[in-house]
Scaffold this motif. Sequence first.
Motif, PDB file in Angstrom:
ATOM      1  N   HIS A   1      20.496  -3.294  28.477  1.00  0.00           N
ATOM      2  CA  HIS A   1      20.024  -2.061  27.720  1.00  0.00           C
ATOM      3  C   HIS A   1      20.733  -0.975  28.177  1.00  0.00           C
ATOM      4  CE1 HIS A   1      16.945  -4.831  25.500  1.00  0.00           C
ATOM      5  NE2 HIS A   1      18.064  -4.644  24.938  1.00  0.00           N
ATOM      6  N   ILE A   2      20.917  -0.853  29.596  1.00  0.00           N
ATOM      7  CA  ILE A   2      21.206   0.258  30.406  1.00  0.00           C
ATOM      8  C   ILE A   2      22.754   0.482  30.467  1.00  0.00           C
ATOM      9  CG2 ILE A   2      21.212  -0.416  32.758  1.00  0.00           C
ATOM     10  CD1 ILE A   2      19.282   2.015  33.434  1.00  0.00           C
ATOM     11  N   VAL A   3      23.607  -0.442  30.027  1.00  0.00           N
ATOM     12  CA  VAL A   3      24.813  -0.219  30.341  1.00  0.00           C
ATOM     13  C   VAL A   3      25.578   0.726  29.387  1.00  0.00           C
ATOM     14  CG1 VAL A   3      27.147  -1.609  29.550  1.00  0.00           C
ATOM     15  CG2 VAL A   3      25.151  -2.915  30.574  1.00  0.00           C
ATOM     16  N   PRO A   4      25.028   1.122  28.176  1.00  0.00           N
ATOM     17  CA  PRO A   4      25.727   2.400  27.673  1.00  0.00           C
ATOM     18  C   PRO A   4      25.527   3.738  28.199  1.00  0.00           C
ATOM     19  CG  PRO A   4      24.470   1.025  25.983  1.00  0.00           C
ATOM     20  CD  PRO A   4      24.204   0.441  27.467  1.00  0.00           C
ATOM     21  N   PHE A   5      24.315   3.768  28.801  1.00  0.00           N
ATOM     22  CA  PHE A   5      24.277   4.933  30.012  1.00  0.00           C
ATOM     23  C   PHE A   5      25.107   4.809  31.233  1.00  0.00           C
ATOM     24  CE2 PHE A   5      21.957   7.405  33.118  1.00  0.00           C
ATOM     25  CZ  PHE A   5      21.705   8.564  32.633  1.00  0.00           C
ATOM     26  N   LEU A   6      25.304   3.811  31.670  1.00  0.00           N
ATOM     27  CA  LEU A   6      26.061   3.529  32.718  1.00  0.00           C
ATOM     28  C   LEU A   6      27.514   3.990  32.617  1.00  0.00           C
ATOM     29  CD1 LEU A   6      24.524   0.339  34.403  1.00  0.00           C
ATOM     30  CD2 LEU A   6      24.869   2.608  35.589  1.00  0.00           C
TER      31      LEU A   6
END
Length: 225
Positions: A110-115
């Motif tokens: 879920h945090i990949v788009p921010f990364l």
Amino acid sequence: MARPRKPLLSRERITKAALALIDAEGLAALSTRRLAAELGVSGPSLYNHFATKEAILDAAADSVIAQVDVSMFGRLEPADGGARADGGDWRAALLEWGRSYRAALTDHPHIVPFLATGPGLRPAGLRMADAVFGGMVDAGWPPAHATRIGALMRYFVTGSALGSFAGGFVGDASAYDPADYPHLGQAHLLAGHREQVDQGAFDTGLRALIDGLALQFGRLAAGAG
């Protein structure tokens, strides 16, 4: 003096709670109000440790990158073709790093788009970029190429973690009418083998990418000679 009923608030505790919330419910679930409730504290107390919600998100993202192993780049040394007798060459390093990088991201999808927005001023992200660049230069790559290699690996790994190819197919065989899709007779089985298909696709692509870089490295060496 009696101990406090709840553990004292810290940056580490806030970061862990934020990542756990994102893992469970997605990026949209993270708010200072919700995070404070999860921690059993008042909202303003979070700002004693982080100036903004964005700073909390940065810390949570960076904690994921901190899980990526980059130790293999410290073992690289200048040598003919970037290879050493013990097998510690840049090709093996990229393969090992790529797998570790993807594993960290797929554990926290879920945090990949921010990364994907890049390392910014995140310490672990910058340490990873520094290790990769330094390792590639030590192995004989020109600095400009070393920078591009770090970038293209981030594009490849992040893209692979953004979604699942196999998971994009439904399990209903009737969805793939052979009259319309004559070559997708087994497509309804893909979702049931999601991890195997996606990991295999990643490994295939990663090896192809590294093989291509090896050809470029050879041409650069020949040109220098």
